[in-house]
Design a protein around this motif. Structure first.
Motif, PDB file in Angstrom:
ATOM      1  N   HIS A  20       0.871  -1.181   0.000  1.00 12.49           N
ATOM      2  CA  HIS A  20       0.000   0.000   0.000  1.00 12.49           C
ATOM      3  C   HIS A  20       0.909   1.233   0.000  1.00 12.49           C
ATOM      4  CE1 HIS A  20      -3.129  -2.815   1.853  1.00 12.49           C
ATOM      5  NE2 HIS A  20      -3.487  -2.550   0.610  1.00 12.49           N
ATOM      6  N   HIS A  62       3.342  -3.694   6.490  1.00 12.38           N
ATOM      7  CA  HIS A  62       2.197  -2.796   6.381  1.00 12.38           C
ATOM      8  C   HIS A  62       2.131  -1.913   7.624  1.00 12.38           C
ATOM      9  CE1 HIS A  62      -0.092  -4.562   2.949  1.00 12.38           C
ATOM     10  NE2 HIS A  62       0.713  -5.577   3.222  1.00 12.38           N
ATOM     11  N   SER A  63       1.357  -0.829   7.471  1.00  9.18           N
ATOM     12  CA  SER A  63       0.973   0.042   8.583  1.00  9.18           C
ATOM     13  C   SER A  63      -0.436   0.515   8.272  1.00  9.18           C
ATOM     14  CB  SER A  63       1.932   1.219   8.705  1.00  9.18           C
ATOM     15  OG  SER A  63       3.247   0.754   8.923  1.00  9.18           O
ATOM     16  N   GLU A  66       2.052   3.744   3.421  1.00  8.09           N
ATOM     17  CA  GLU A  66       2.520   3.093   4.649  1.00  8.09           C
ATOM     18  C   GLU A  66       4.050   3.120   4.613  1.00  8.09           C
ATOM     19  OE1 GLU A  66       0.586  -0.745   4.540  1.00  8.09           O
ATOM     20  OE2 GLU A  66      -1.385   0.170   4.292  1.00  8.09           O
ATOM     21  N   ARG A  88      -2.833   4.946  -1.033  1.00 17.21           N
ATOM     22  CA  ARG A  88      -2.978   3.508  -0.783  1.00 17.21           C
ATOM     23  C   ARG A  88      -3.033   2.718  -2.095  1.00 17.21           C
ATOM     24  NH1 ARG A  88      -4.591   0.221   3.342  1.00 17.21           N
ATOM     25  NH2 ARG A  88      -6.008  -1.508   2.946  1.00 17.21           N
TER      26      ARG A  88
HETATM   27 ZN   LIG Z   1      -1.292  -2.065   4.060  1.00 17.76          ZN
END
Ligand SMILES: [Zn+2]
Length: 338
Positions: A64, A150-151, A67, A106
């Protein structure tokens, strides 16, 4: 996973040899013809560091585009890691969905593609689907262990955790949770997905690999603390795999579980969200976690949003305004490690 033999070849061409020993920095070049570049390409940065005999790790960020802990740790790793340190091979892709990463969004500005909902991908699909297909058929098969950062991105924030999923193959699941423990984030999560269809996670797990994912923060930025967690975590996973020498640095990690879909609470009204609990705080079932104030007029009572499942507040909506259907918060229970 059975690959469809009728699939055409991937249009993605690596500009470096992924197999030769040494360190090489290059790109995955994906042809993308457009108004401002008739025979242009998407150029996804990639580094391969290969030393002596050993396993292959595939480490990725920017699945994404908004992030940042993963890209920060992996651009750093790519310019530091030397073949002399490595037993085996490390394939580093700090920004998998590079068009999204470069735009700070994203999803991809090219096709609105959410890479982590586009797997296993298509060689004749959209740009995002072509990236997914290249990972599925060319990069993941090279790997013994896969770490994908991820975040929360712009719209969510998390307590920092590394995670794996419950899997049908319990031996594989145990190997995944051993790698999560080695990562050494402040929290380790048995993660439940709202919708696992199209996720990189699912594709990698179905190919029998050891897979670790993370949620390390969010809000569309990264802090010094969460970047340090990411840097230490990737080094620890590479030590755990035997690719870097030494043992993972020991770290205290609290184990979390999401035993029910009730761990997710979604907004049912639009408005201004006022949290009354912060990330990491304990909440009990039925307790008010956030108030949603209507914003069009004064004098109206806020909608109280309650925890449906007790535990700690593991994730929350980040921006101050919410819409119906937004994930408002997530609770997770503290458990004994598996
Ligand atoms: Zn993510």
């Amino acid at each position: 996973m059975l690959m469809n033999p009728a699939l055409r070849p991937s249009p993605v061409v690596p500009t470096i040899d992924l197999a030769a020993p040494g360190v090489r920095h290059g790109h995955l070049r994906l042809p993308y013809s457009r108004d401002d570049s008739a025979w242009g390409s998407v150029m996804i940065p990639i580094t391969v560091v290969a030393g002596g005999e050993g396993p292959t790790a595939l480490v990725t960020g920017g699945n994404h585009g908004d992030e940042y802990e993963g890209p920060a740790a992996l651009f750093d790793l790519a310019q530091r890691l030397t073949p002399e340190e490595v037993s085996g091979r490390v394939i580093i892709v700090p920004a998998m969905n590079y068009p999204a990463f470069a735009a700070g969004t994203r999803t991809s500005p090219i096709d609105r593609g959410n890479l982590n909902r586009s797997f296993p991908g298509r060689p004749d699909g959209t740009v995002t689907e072509k990236i997914a297909d290249y990972f599925t058929r060319h990069l993941v098969p090279l790997a013994d262990i896969v770490l994908d950062f991820h975040s929360g991105g712009r719209t969510l924030d998390f307590v920092p955790y590394a995670a794996a999923h419950e899997l049908p193959d319990k031996a594989q699941e145990a190997r995944c949770f051993a790698a999560v423990a080695a990562f050494g984030a402040p929290y380790s999560m048995r993660m439940r997905e709202i919708d696992a269809v199209g996720m990189y996670d699912t594709t990698v797990e179905e190919m029998g690999k050891v897979f670790v994912t993370t949620e390390l923060g969010g809000g569309g930025t990264a802090s010094a603390r969460t970047i340090a967690i990411a840097r230490r975590g990737v080094a620890n996973v590479l030590r755990h795999a035997g690719i870097l020498a030494g043992q993972p640095e020991p770290a205290a990690s609290r184990f979390l579980d999401m035993p029910s879909d009730d761990c997710f609470v979604f907004a049912e009204e639009a408005g201004l969200v006022a949290f009354v609990r912060d990330l990491g705080e304990e909440v009990s079932e039925g307790e008010v976690v956030a108030l949603i104030h209507p914003i069009a007029r004064t004098g109206l009572a806020p909608l109280a949003m309650r925890a449906k499942h007790g535990g700690i507040l593991a994730a929350r909506h980040f921006p101050g305004l919410v819409k119906p259907g937004d994930c408002l918060f997530v609770t997770a229970t503290i458990e004994e490690a598996p």
